[in-house]
Write an enzyme that holds these catalytic residues in place. Structure first.
Site: not given
Ligand code: DQA
Length: 148
Positions: A9-10, A17, A22, A73, A76, A97, A99, A106
């Site tokens: 998501p996102n 963003r 990011y 990735n 959330a 994984e 990020h 954070r």
């Molecule tokens: C993320 C970190 C997550 O906490 C966040 O919700 C994201 C991006 C990262 O790539 O740093 O959407 O996965």
């Protein structure tokens, strides 16, 4: 070799963003870089993004028989997505994984990853290069075995 590159998501909104967290690259730009990196390693990288946990679980179940590793990735979902965690575990494939941001620097709720516990390893805070390091690791692991 076929590796799945999955973003949750996102992450489709990368580029819009917060760039201090990011970076400025869009998801299509990152995907193109990882696909190109894969070609140099004789590896097909297949990309998928969804904002829906169920769609990601469906994709993992469908694609697992034709894949040798997963870079994910989960956004959330990494912090609470237990059905995603189980789907990754059920594949039996090596998972890395990624990020973009350093989740450990954070909010406290971000510092825990439920999906990270079923991954071979977690890369956090290295921006988009984290995906490239994950690819490099998986190709080495799958072809030679890292012994770890
Ligand atoms: C993320 C970190 C997550 O906490 C966040 O919700 C994201 C991006 C990262 O790539 O740093 O959407 O996965």
């Amino acid at each position: 070799m076929r590796i799945l590159l999955i973003n949750g998501p996102n992450l489709n909104a990368l580029g819009q963003r917060d760039p201090t967290l990011y970076g400025t690259m869009t998801l299509p730009e990152i995907e193109a870089a990882v696909v190109a990196g894969g070609e140099e390693l004789d590896t097909e990288v297949v990309c998928f993004q969804s904002n829906s946990e169920g769609a990601i679980v469906d994709y993992i179940q469908e694609q697992t028989p034709n894949a040798q590793g997963i870079i994910i990735n989960g956004g959330a979902l990494s912090h609470y997505g237990l059905s995603l965690r189980d789907a990754l575990s059920d594949t039996g494939l090596p998972v890395v994984e990624v990020h973009l941001s350093n989740i450990h620097a954070r909010e406290s709720w971000r510092q825990r990853s439920v999906t990270g516990s079923v991954a071979k390893g977690v890369i956090a805070g290295l921006g988009w290069s984290g995906y490239m390091y994950a690819l490099d690791y998986l190709v080495t692991e799958i072809t030679q075995g890292s012994g770890q």
